[in-house]
Scaffold this motif. Structure first.
Motif, PDB file in Angstrom:
ATOM      1  N   GLN A  80       0.833  -1.210   0.000  1.00 50.63           N
ATOM      2  CA  GLN A  80       0.000   0.000   0.000  1.00 50.63           C
ATOM      3  C   GLN A  80       0.865   1.257   0.000  1.00 50.63           C
ATOM      4  O   GLN A  80       0.514   2.251  -0.642  1.00 50.63           O
ATOM      5  CB  GLN A  80      -0.946   0.005   1.210  1.00 50.63           C
ATOM      6  N   ARG A  81       1.999   1.226   0.700  1.00 53.38           N
ATOM      7  CA  ARG A  81       2.907   2.387   0.684  1.00 53.38           C
ATOM      8  C   ARG A  81       3.469   2.589  -0.723  1.00 53.38           C
ATOM      9  O   ARG A  81       3.604   3.732  -1.183  1.00 53.38           O
ATOM     10  CB  ARG A  81       4.035   2.188   1.700  1.00 53.38           C
ATOM     11  N   ARG A  82       3.791   1.499  -1.406  1.00 54.43           N
ATOM     12  CA  ARG A  82       4.302   1.604  -2.765  1.00 54.43           C
ATOM     13  C   ARG A  82       3.229   2.161  -3.710  1.00 54.43           C
ATOM     14  O   ARG A  82       3.518   2.987  -4.579  1.00 54.43           O
ATOM     15  CB  ARG A  82       4.782   0.244  -3.260  1.00 54.43           C
ATOM     16  N   PHE A  83       1.996   1.725  -3.516  1.00 51.40           N
ATOM     17  CA  PHE A  83       0.884   2.210  -4.342  1.00 51.40           C
ATOM     18  C   PHE A  83       0.704   3.719  -4.181  1.00 51.40           C
ATOM     19  O   PHE A  83       0.629   4.459  -5.162  1.00 51.40           O
ATOM     20  CB  PHE A  83      -0.404   1.480  -3.954  1.00 51.40           C
ATOM     21  N   VAL A  84       0.661   4.184  -2.932  1.00 48.51           N
ATOM     22  CA  VAL A  84       0.477   5.616  -2.666  1.00 48.51           C
ATOM     23  C   VAL A  84       1.675   6.409  -3.188  1.00 48.51           C
ATOM     24  O   VAL A  84       1.518   7.491  -3.774  1.00 48.51           O
ATOM     25  CB  VAL A  84       0.256   5.873  -1.166  1.00 48.51           C
ATOM     26  N   LEU A  85       2.884   5.894  -2.986  1.00 47.63           N
ATOM     27  CA  LEU A  85       4.083   6.572  -3.476  1.00 47.63           C
ATOM     28  C   LEU A  85       4.048   6.691  -5.003  1.00 47.63           C
ATOM     29  O   LEU A  85       4.400   7.741  -5.558  1.00 47.63           O
ATOM     30  CB  LEU A  85       5.332   5.814  -3.040  1.00 47.63           C
ATOM     31  N   ASN A  86       3.615   5.638  -5.673  1.00 43.85           N
ATOM     32  CA  ASN A  86       3.550   5.677  -7.135  1.00 43.85           C
ATOM     33  C   ASN A  86       2.548   6.718  -7.633  1.00 43.85           C
ATOM     34  O   ASN A  86       2.788   7.391  -8.644  1.00 43.85           O
ATOM     35  CB  ASN A  86       3.195   4.295  -7.689  1.00 43.85           C
ATOM     36  N   ILE A  87       1.433   6.845  -6.950  1.00 45.61           N
ATOM     37  CA  ILE A  87       0.454   7.882  -7.320  1.00 45.61           C
ATOM     38  C   ILE A  87       1.092   9.266  -7.156  1.00 45.61           C
ATOM     39  O   ILE A  87       0.959  10.137  -8.028  1.00 45.61           O
ATOM     40  CB  ILE A  87      -0.812   7.780  -6.461  1.00 45.61           C
ATOM     41  N   PHE A  88       1.805   9.449  -6.056  1.00 47.11           N
ATOM     42  CA  PHE A  88       2.462  10.743  -5.824  1.00 47.11           C
ATOM     43  C   PHE A  88       3.527  11.013  -6.888  1.00 47.11           C
ATOM     44  O   PHE A  88       3.601  12.116  -7.439  1.00 47.11           O
ATOM     45  CB  PHE A  88       3.099  10.772  -4.426  1.00 47.11           C
ATOM     46  N   LEU A  89       4.349  10.007  -7.191  1.00 44.84           N
ATOM     47  CA  LEU A  89       5.409  10.182  -8.189  1.00 44.84           C
ATOM     48  C   LEU A  89       4.820  10.434  -9.574  1.00 44.84           C
ATOM     49  O   LEU A  89       5.364  11.210 -10.361  1.00 44.84           O
ATOM     50  CB  LEU A  89       6.307   8.947  -8.218  1.00 44.84           C
ATOM     51  N   GLY A  90       3.693   9.787  -9.876  1.00 42.57           N
ATOM     52  CA  GLY A  90       3.044  10.009 -11.153  1.00 42.57           C
ATOM     53  C   GLY A  90       2.449  11.399 -11.269  1.00 42.57           C
ATOM     54  O   GLY A  90       2.398  11.983 -12.357  1.00 42.57           O
ATOM     55  N   PHE A  91       2.005  11.937 -10.142  1.00 40.09           N
ATOM     56  CA  PHE A  91       1.407  13.276 -10.110  1.00 40.09           C
ATOM     57  C   PHE A  91       2.461  14.382 -10.174  1.00 40.09           C
ATOM     58  O   PHE A  91       2.222  15.455 -10.733  1.00 40.09           O
ATOM     59  CB  PHE A  91       0.573  13.414  -8.831  1.00 40.09           C
ATOM     60  N   LEU A  92       3.640  14.116  -9.635  1.00 42.92           N
ATOM     61  CA  LEU A  92       4.668  15.143  -9.458  1.00 42.92           C
ATOM     62  C   LEU A  92       5.064  15.860 -10.755  1.00 42.92           C
ATOM     63  O   LEU A  92       5.150  17.094 -10.777  1.00 42.92           O
ATOM     64  CB  LEU A  92       5.897  14.530  -8.781  1.00 42.92           C
ATOM     65  N   PRO A  93       5.328  15.156 -11.862  1.00 40.10           N
ATOM     66  CA  PRO A  93       5.707  15.881 -13.088  1.00 40.10           C
ATOM     67  C   PRO A  93       4.659  16.890 -13.536  1.00 40.10           C
ATOM     68  O   PRO A  93       4.995  18.014 -13.931  1.00 40.10           O
ATOM     69  CB  PRO A  93       5.872  14.758 -14.115  1.00 40.10           C
ATOM     70  N   ALA A  94       3.390  16.522 -13.469  1.00 41.72           N
ATOM     71  CA  ALA A  94       2.327  17.450 -13.879  1.00 41.72           C
ATOM     72  C   ALA A  94       2.272  18.659 -12.955  1.00 41.72           C
ATOM     73  O   ALA A  94       2.009  19.787 -13.401  1.00 41.72           O
ATOM     74  CB  ALA A  94       0.980  16.733 -13.888  1.00 41.72           C
ATOM     75  N   ALA A  95       2.521  18.447 -11.671  1.00 43.24           N
ATOM     76  CA  ALA A  95       2.510  19.561 -10.723  1.00 43.24           C
ATOM     77  C   ALA A  95       3.626  20.548 -11.044  1.00 43.24           C
ATOM     78  O   ALA A  95       3.415  21.767 -11.059  1.00 43.24           O
ATOM     79  CB  ALA A  95       2.659  19.036  -9.293  1.00 43.24           C
ATOM     80  N   ILE A  96       4.810  20.019 -11.320  1.00 44.42           N
ATOM     81  CA  ILE A  96       5.959  20.878 -11.624  1.00 44.42           C
ATOM     82  C   ILE A  96       5.759  21.610 -12.949  1.00 44.42           C
ATOM     83  O   ILE A  96       5.931  22.827 -13.042  1.00 44.42           O
ATOM     84  CB  ILE A  96       7.258  20.056 -11.644  1.00 44.42           C
ATOM     85  N   VAL A  97       5.385  20.866 -13.975  1.00 49.87           N
ATOM     86  CA  VAL A  97       5.175  21.469 -15.292  1.00 49.87           C
ATOM     87  C   VAL A  97       4.015  22.469 -15.246  1.00 49.87           C
ATOM     88  O   VAL A  97       4.090  23.544 -15.847  1.00 49.87           O
ATOM     89  CB  VAL A  97       4.919  20.377 -16.348  1.00 49.87           C
ATOM     90  N   GLY A  98       2.958  22.099 -14.531  1.00 47.10           N
ATOM     91  CA  GLY A  98       1.805  22.984 -14.447  1.00 47.10           C
ATOM     92  C   GLY A  98       2.140  24.327 -13.828  1.00 47.10           C
ATOM     93  O   GLY A  98       1.682  25.375 -14.292  1.00 47.10           O
ATOM     94  N   LEU A  99       2.952  24.309 -12.785  1.00 37.55           N
ATOM     95  CA  LEU A  99       3.314  25.551 -12.102  1.00 37.55           C
ATOM     96  C   LEU A  99       4.302  26.392 -12.902  1.00 37.55           C
ATOM     97  O   LEU A  99       4.369  27.612 -12.730  1.00 37.55           O
ATOM     98  CB  LEU A  99       3.916  25.232 -10.727  1.00 37.55           C
TER      99      LEU A  99
END
Length: 274
Positions: A80-99
């Motif tokens: 479950q920690r790996r699952f949540v971490l993967n969601i966060f890592l997948g979200f991170l590029p869009a957050a950086i590029v978006g800003l």
């Protein structure tokens, strides 16, 4: 109470709910529908952002068992920690590029030729993946993904910021090219939608908060509820669809819609600008 306005809000909610998670770009459809319904002012743009919340809630409901399993297992389960971490890592590029560059994307790419081109190019990519590339999946479930897989899909998701590309289309088709099965790519796309759309929508609503008033509550409430119901039905249908179908029909639809974008732009029916 303006009944006509509420009907327009319901129509927009249906469009948002049905297109947000299909590989056909909700943005292009909302612009076209809003222009045809006369919903083009600043308040309408805030409304478009707000009704995304209904679509996000639908994903929460459909995937609630998996989300609850992840949240309750954070303290005790590596899976479950790996699952949540993967969601966060997948979200991170869009957050950086978006800003950093999304403002420039809105300023320079939000026009009819780009939107139509993205629709049509995306269609040919789908056709290529389905008819020629036919990637062999090495990942059958989101639980089998590594951190690197999540980051790669996250970068692919950034392509969805180009108007007409489709966030869900980029993540699903990109995920398949990166080795995810059709089902795993679709699931991960939906999970990524939760932090991505919440953060993007929340940021946009905060910036446009001056355009909101309590008088708009009925319109927003109708749009939210209808968007939720449409998205709930769409997500459940798509999960069944991907088990035995390809995305080829969506590719042909994208080509047709790209032609519609060019036609409405050329005739002045729709103002394709942000």
């Amino acid at each position: 109470m303006d009944v006509i306005l509420l009907i327009k809000a319901a129509v927009m909610g249906i469009v948002e709910g049905l297109t947000e998670f299909l590989p056909i770009s909700s943005t292009g459809h909302l612009i076209l529908t809003g222009s045809l319904l006369g919903l083009t002012d600043a308040k309408s743009k805030v409304f478009d952002i707000a009704i995304q919340s209904g679509a996000i809630l639908a994903v929460f409901i459909v995937y609630w068992a998996r989300i609850r399993e992840a949240l309750t297992g954070l303290a005790s389960s590596d899976k479950q920690r790996r699952f949540v971490l993967n969601i966060f890592l997948g979200f991170l590029p869009a957050a950086i590029v978006g800003l950093t560059v999304y403002k420039a994307i809105k300023a320079h790419l939000f026009n009819a030729p780009v939107v139509a081109g993205a629709f049509i190019v995306g269609a040919f990519i789908i056709l290529w993946v389905e008819k020629v590339a036919k990637p062999r999946p090495r990942i059958q479930s989101v639980d089998d993904m590594t951190a690197l897989d999540a980051v790669k899909v996250g970068f692919v998701q950034c392509l969805g910021m180009i108007p007409g590309t489709s966030r869900s289309g980029a993540t699903i088709i990109g995920g398949m090219l990166l080795g995810l099965s059709r089902k795993a790519a679709t699931d991960f796309s939906f999970f990524l939608a939760i932090p991505t759309l919440i953060s993007a929508g929340g940021y946009s609503l905060w910036k446009e908060r001056h355009a909101l008033s309590m008088a708009d509550f009925p319109m927003f409430a109708v749009g939210f509820v209808v968007s939720f119901l449409a998205a709930w039905a769409c997500v459940r249908w798509l999960l069944r669809y991907v088990s035995s179908h390809t995305f080829v029909p969506f590719a042909w639809y994208r080509i047709a819609f790209g032609i519609v974008v060019l036609a409405t732009w050329a005739t002045g029916t729709v103002v394709w600008a942000d």
